[in-house]
Design a protein around this motif. Structure first.
Motif, PDB file in Angstrom:
ATOM      1  N   GLY A  87      23.527  18.825 -10.200  1.00 44.53           N
ATOM      2  CA  GLY A  87      23.404  18.772  -8.749  1.00 44.53           C
ATOM      3  C   GLY A  87      24.227  17.668  -8.142  1.00 44.53           C
ATOM      4  O   GLY A  87      24.602  17.726  -6.969  1.00 44.53           O
ATOM      5  N   THR A  88      24.536  16.654  -8.931  1.00 42.05           N
ATOM      6  CA  THR A  88      25.377  15.558  -8.484  1.00 42.05           C
ATOM      7  C   THR A  88      26.691  15.563  -9.259  1.00 42.05           C
ATOM      8  O   THR A  88      26.745  16.036 -10.396  1.00 42.05           O
ATOM      9  N   ALA A  89      27.745  15.038  -8.636  1.00 45.95           N
ATOM     10  CA  ALA A  89      29.021  14.862  -9.325  1.00 45.95           C
ATOM     11  C   ALA A  89      29.179  13.441  -9.831  1.00 45.95           C
ATOM     12  O   ALA A  89      30.252  13.064 -10.314  1.00 45.95           O
ATOM     13  N   LEU A  90      28.129  12.634  -9.749  1.00 44.09           N
ATOM     14  CA  LEU A  90      28.151  11.260 -10.231  1.00 44.09           C
ATOM     15  C   LEU A  90      27.495  11.171 -11.601  1.00 44.09           C
ATOM     16  O   LEU A  90      26.470  11.808 -11.851  1.00 44.09           O
ATOM     17  N   ARG A 361      31.004  14.384   0.070  1.00 40.40           N
ATOM     18  CA  ARG A 361      31.833  13.180  -0.053  1.00 40.40           C
ATOM     19  C   ARG A 361      31.100  12.114  -0.865  1.00 40.40           C
ATOM     20  O   ARG A 361      31.710  11.352  -1.625  1.00 40.40           O
ATOM     21  N   ASP A 362      29.779  12.050  -0.723  1.00 40.43           N
ATOM     22  CA  ASP A 362      28.965  11.095  -1.477  1.00 40.43           C
ATOM     23  C   ASP A 362      28.713  11.557  -2.912  1.00 40.43           C
ATOM     24  O   ASP A 362      28.158  10.801  -3.704  1.00 40.43           O
ATOM     25  N   ARG A 363      29.051  12.817  -3.190  1.00 40.08           N
ATOM     26  CA  ARG A 363      28.911  13.425  -4.519  1.00 40.08           C
ATOM     27  C   ARG A 363      27.458  13.556  -4.981  1.00 40.08           C
ATOM     28  O   ARG A 363      27.167  13.589  -6.174  1.00 40.08           O
ATOM     29  N   THR A 364      26.542  13.604  -4.027  1.00 43.56           N
ATOM     30  CA  THR A 364      25.131  13.836  -4.325  1.00 43.56           C
ATOM     31  C   THR A 364      24.589  14.895  -3.366  1.00 43.56           C
ATOM     32  O   THR A 364      25.092  15.047  -2.250  1.00 43.56           O
ATOM     33  N   PRO A 371      18.961  13.883  11.584  1.00 41.34           N
ATOM     34  CA  PRO A 371      18.567  12.830  12.526  1.00 41.34           C
ATOM     35  C   PRO A 371      18.905  13.128  13.973  1.00 41.34           C
ATOM     36  O   PRO A 371      18.241  12.632  14.884  1.00 41.34           O
ATOM     37  N   GLU A 372      19.929  13.929  14.234  1.00 38.26           N
ATOM     38  CA  GLU A 372      20.333  14.204  15.602  1.00 38.26           C
ATOM     39  C   GLU A 372      19.635  15.422  16.194  1.00 38.26           C
ATOM     40  O   GLU A 372      19.912  15.800  17.346  1.00 38.26           O
ATOM     41  N   MET A 373      18.732  16.042  15.422  1.00 38.61           N
ATOM     42  CA  MET A 373      18.059  17.254  15.883  1.00 38.61           C
ATOM     43  C   MET A 373      16.571  17.139  15.566  1.00 38.61           C
ATOM     44  O   MET A 373      16.179  17.106  14.399  1.00 38.61           O
ATOM     45  N   GLU A 374      15.759  17.072  16.584  1.00 40.45           N
ATOM     46  CA  GLU A 374      14.321  16.906  16.393  1.00 40.45           C
ATOM     47  C   GLU A 374      13.725  18.143  15.729  1.00 40.45           C
ATOM     48  O   GLU A 374      14.035  19.281  16.091  1.00 40.45           O
ATOM     49  N   ASN A 375      12.870  17.907  14.731  1.00 41.47           N
ATOM     50  CA  ASN A 375      12.202  18.987  14.006  1.00 41.47           C
ATOM     51  C   ASN A 375      13.201  19.959  13.364  1.00 41.47           C
ATOM     52  O   ASN A 375      12.978  21.174  13.342  1.00 41.47           O
ATOM     53  N   ALA A 376      14.287  19.412  12.837  1.00 47.35           N
ATOM     54  CA  ALA A 376      15.278  20.222  12.128  1.00 47.35           C
ATOM     55  C   ALA A 376      15.578  19.570  10.786  1.00 47.35           C
ATOM     56  O   ALA A 376      15.640  18.335  10.675  1.00 47.35           O
ATOM     57  N   PHE A 377      15.770  20.404   9.770  1.00 50.65           N
ATOM     58  CA  PHE A 377      15.952  19.937   8.400  1.00 50.65           C
ATOM     59  C   PHE A 377      17.070  20.745   7.745  1.00 50.65           C
ATOM     60  O   PHE A 377      17.360  21.873   8.147  1.00 50.65           O
ATOM     61  N   GLY A 378      17.674  20.172   6.717  1.00 48.50           N
ATOM     62  CA  GLY A 378      18.750  20.881   6.043  1.00 48.50           C
ATOM     63  C   GLY A 378      18.864  20.474   4.590  1.00 48.50           C
ATOM     64  O   GLY A 378      18.343  19.427   4.175  1.00 48.50           O
ATOM     65  N   ALA A 379      19.547  21.303   3.812  1.00 43.96           N
ATOM     66  CA  ALA A 379      19.809  20.993   2.408  1.00 43.96           C
ATOM     67  C   ALA A 379      21.074  21.720   1.973  1.00 43.96           C
ATOM     68  O   ALA A 379      21.263  22.894   2.311  1.00 43.96           O
ATOM     69  N   PHE A 380      21.920  21.021   1.214  1.00 45.06           N
ATOM     70  CA  PHE A 380      23.167  21.612   0.731  1.00 45.06           C
ATOM     71  C   PHE A 380      23.857  20.647  -0.227  1.00 45.06           C
ATOM     72  O   PHE A 380      23.362  19.555  -0.476  1.00 45.06           O
ATOM     73  N   ASN A 381      25.022  21.060  -0.737  1.00 43.41           N
ATOM     74  CA  ASN A 381      25.885  20.274  -1.631  1.00 43.41           C
ATOM     75  C   ASN A 381      25.261  20.060  -3.011  1.00 43.41           C
ATOM     76  O   ASN A 381      24.865  18.953  -3.388  1.00 43.41           O
ATOM     77  N   TYR A 382      25.246  21.132  -3.817  1.00 39.86           N
ATOM     78  CA  TYR A 382      24.661  21.067  -5.152  1.00 39.86           C
ATOM     79  C   TYR A 382      25.722  20.991  -6.253  1.00 39.86           C
ATOM     80  O   TYR A 382      25.385  21.034  -7.436  1.00 39.86           O
ATOM     81  N   HIS A 383      26.992  20.941  -5.877  1.00 41.96           N
ATOM     82  CA  HIS A 383      28.090  20.723  -6.823  1.00 41.96           C
ATOM     83  C   HIS A 383      28.099  21.730  -7.968  1.00 41.96           C
ATOM     84  O   HIS A 383      28.335  21.395  -9.122  1.00 41.96           O
ATOM     85  N   GLY A 384      27.836  22.989  -7.619  1.00 43.70           N
ATOM     86  CA  GLY A 384      27.911  24.057  -8.604  1.00 43.70           C
ATOM     87  C   GLY A 384      26.676  24.235  -9.446  1.00 43.70           C
ATOM     88  O   GLY A 384      26.696  24.994 -10.421  1.00 43.70           O
ATOM     89  N   PHE A 413      18.008   8.316  -1.540  1.00 42.83           N
ATOM     90  CA  PHE A 413      19.421   8.502  -1.197  1.00 42.83           C
ATOM     91  C   PHE A 413      19.756   9.964  -0.897  1.00 42.83           C
ATOM     92  O   PHE A 413      20.689  10.249  -0.152  1.00 42.83           O
ATOM     93  N   ALA A 414      18.995  10.897  -1.453  1.00 43.05           N
ATOM     94  CA  ALA A 414      19.269  12.317  -1.222  1.00 43.05           C
ATOM     95  C   ALA A 414      18.698  12.817   0.093  1.00 43.05           C
ATOM     96  O   ALA A 414      18.894  13.985   0.448  1.00 43.05           O
ATOM     97  N   THR A 415      17.997  11.958   0.820  1.00 41.64           N
ATOM     98  CA  THR A 415      17.510  12.319   2.166  1.00 41.64           C
ATOM     99  C   THR A 415      18.417  11.776   3.260  1.00 41.64           C
ATOM    100  O   THR A 415      18.199  12.053   4.432  1.00 41.64           O
ATOM    101  N   ARG A 416      19.423  10.972   2.860  1.00 44.90           N
ATOM    102  CA  ARG A 416      20.341  10.410   3.856  1.00 44.90           C
ATOM    103  C   ARG A 416      21.435  11.413   4.170  1.00 44.90           C
ATOM    104  O   ARG A 416      22.011  12.016   3.259  1.00 44.90           O
ATOM    105  N   PRO A 417      21.779  11.586   5.431  1.00 43.05           N
ATOM    106  CA  PRO A 417      22.812  12.562   5.789  1.00 43.05           C
ATOM    107  C   PRO A 417      24.126  12.284   5.086  1.00 43.05           C
ATOM    108  O   PRO A 417      24.570  11.131   5.004  1.00 43.05           O
ATOM    109  N   PRO A 418      24.772  13.293   4.538  1.00 44.47           N
ATOM    110  CA  PRO A 418      26.059  13.090   3.866  1.00 44.47           C
ATOM    111  C   PRO A 418      27.117  12.576   4.838  1.00 44.47           C
ATOM    112  O   PRO A 418      27.149  12.964   6.007  1.00 44.47           O
ATOM    113  N   ARG A 419      27.985  11.713   4.334  1.00 49.14           N
ATOM    114  CA  ARG A 419      29.111  11.260   5.156  1.00 49.14           C
ATOM    115  C   ARG A 419      30.090  12.408   5.360  1.00 49.14           C
ATOM    116  O   ARG A 419      30.206  13.299   4.530  1.00 49.14           O
ATOM    117  N   ARG A 420      30.820  12.335   6.448  1.00 54.09           N
ATOM    118  CA  ARG A 420      31.805  13.375   6.734  1.00 54.09           C
ATOM    119  C   ARG A 420      33.085  13.153   5.929  1.00 54.09           C
ATOM    120  O   ARG A 420      33.507  12.027   5.699  1.00 54.09           O
TER     121      ARG A 420
END
Length: 444
Positions: A87-90, A361-364, A371-384, A413-420
């Motif tokens: 799930g991580t590239a690190l 970009r964070d590889r995790t 954070p910019e959307m109230e009552n909204a959640f997301g998940a992605f970037n599983y690195h294959g 760290f996996a709850t922090r929004p990924p950097r662009r």
């Protein structure tokens, strides 16, 4: 929708000859029409969205799921079917430096729990997904990679409590892994292989049976908020909801919602599948194991002998999605297959499919509140590694959307929004030098 690949990538062309779609009949999901209301709306019908919808519905929540095509159409229905750690590239050293001992160990706990969740879900719901393989095997592609086998075994002992089996080059043939390409192997006894589309559709049917309303051919368009209500406009209807979940991963759009822009980078992965191999053909090559396997390259190949004796063989690459580009990567994939398994050079390749993995970009990976959307959640970037980790992230999202404590391990760290990524919608250009550099390190 603003997407960064050619339109061909988001149509049926890359899966027109998919093997998985010939193994199971997909339901004809209704299209959203008119106005519907739900307590929670999920956008995306892959493993993450379907697991979230299932857990939400089983908890009694009123949930709607929208997919631009149909559940399991994207990466969840066209991958190699490796349910494994990842799930991580690190590596562990980088995770420790960046995030410390406690969160590193918590993340590795999540990797194991992710594999266990899929196994438990298959058993609990009675999903027949053609499972096989005792863990996964990494094969050294050169003598220089042999130390990686022992390093993997040490890592698995330290962080997963697992005892790995290491094979020398001389022992490979006796274990059904004969190939001139490999110089040794290490097997991690965690994980298994499955039919990815059967798993995805099993999740979808179970979520529907639990009460979730699932709509296909219903892409999410504009998303607006008024008086604490989110409104999702689709082609022929709209959904009004209090809480939102985004689970589109590599098939995301940079404007649905705009917060997602450049926080993910899709990379194509490509798979060929042969016709069934006879017993004599398998013996002639000396590859008889049904272990899910991959090589030690950075631009790795992954492969396994399927239950019906077809050989699945995949590799990363191709940063364009056009018929010509995919034809070229198919030829490259076949050339590597012939080098790995020279006795099968005359075996027909009946199927080809291509789809996206998603990189951060964070590889995790990420699963958390937006954070910019109230009552909204997301998940992605599983690195294959979305079979297991995408499912785990879906369970995390269900807990978050219900406002309850997390029922599964998940590091801060996996709850922090990924950097662009830099370059915005042109960020795909970053892949070319990275892939070239990795190919050089792999030895060509």
């Amino acid at each position: 929708m603003r997407r960064i690949y050619e339109p061909y990538a988001y149509g049926d062309g890359p899966i027109a000859n998919s093997y998985w779609t010939r193994t199971v009949e997909a339901p004809d999901w209704p299209r959203l029409e008119g106005t519907a209301s739900a307590e929670i709306a999920v956008i995306g019908g892959g493993y993450t969205g379907l697991t979230a919808a299932l857990h939400l519905a089983e908890a009694g929540a009123d949930v709607i799921l929208l997919d631009a095509q149909s559940p399991g159409w994207g990466a969840s229905g066209r991958n190699g079917g490796f349910c494994c750690l990842g799930g991580t590239a690190l590596g562990a050293t980088d995770l420790l430096k960046r995030h410390g001992e406690a969160d590193t160990r918590l993340y590795y706990d999540a990797e194991r729990e992710a594999v266990a969740l899929v196994a438990e879900t298959l058993a609990r719901l009675g999903i027949e997904a053609d499972t096989h393989s005792r863990g996964e095997t990494m094969l050294a592609h050169s003598p220089a990679a042999i130390p990686d086998l022992k390093a993997t075994a040490r890592h698995m002992r330290a962080y997963h409590g697992a005892t790995c089996e290491i094979l020398s080059r001389e022992e490979l043939a006796a274990n059904g892994m004969a190939s001139p390409e490999f110089h040794g192997a290490v097997t991690t006894p965690i994980g298994f292989a499955l039919n990815p589309l059967k798993y995805a559709l099993g999740l979808a049917r179970a979520a529907q049976a639990a009460g979730a309303r699932i709509y296909g051919r219903s892409p999410a368009g504009s998303i607006t908020r008024q008086n604490d209500i989110w409104r999702i406009a689709s082609d022929a209807g709209q959904v009004q909801t209090k809480r939102l979940i985004f689970a589109t991963n590599g098939y995301s759009a940079d404007d649905v919602p705009p917060w997602l822009a450049a926080r993910y980078l899709p990379l194509q992965s490509n798979i060929i599948v042969t016709r069934p191999l006879s017993e004599a053909e398998r013996a002639a090559q000396g590859w008889t194991t049904r272990q899910m396997s991959f090589d030690s390259r950075q631009l790795l190949h992954y492969f396994r002998l399927l239950p019906d004796n077809r050989m699945l063989f995949g590799m990363r690459g191709a940063i364009r999605s056009t018929p010509k580009a995919l034809g070229e990567i198919r030829a490259r994939t076949r050339a590597d297959f012939d080098r790995f398994f020279p006795a099968w050079k005359g075996v027909e390749t009946e199927h080809f499919q291509s789809g996206f993995v998603s990189l951060a970009r964070d590889r995790t990976p990420f699963a958390g509140p937006i954070p910019e959307m109230e009552n909204a959640f997301g998940a992605f970037n599983y690195h294959g590694n979305g079979v297991a980790m995408g499912s785990h992230a879906g369970a995390i999202l269900a807990d978050l959307a219900l406002g309850r404590p997390l029922s599964r391990p998940w590091p801060d760290f996996a709850t922090r929004p990924p950097r662009r990524f830099p370059f915005g919608r042109f960020r795909r250009a970053l892949l070319r030098p990275v892939l070239a550099a990795r190919a050089r390190r792999d030895g060509g």
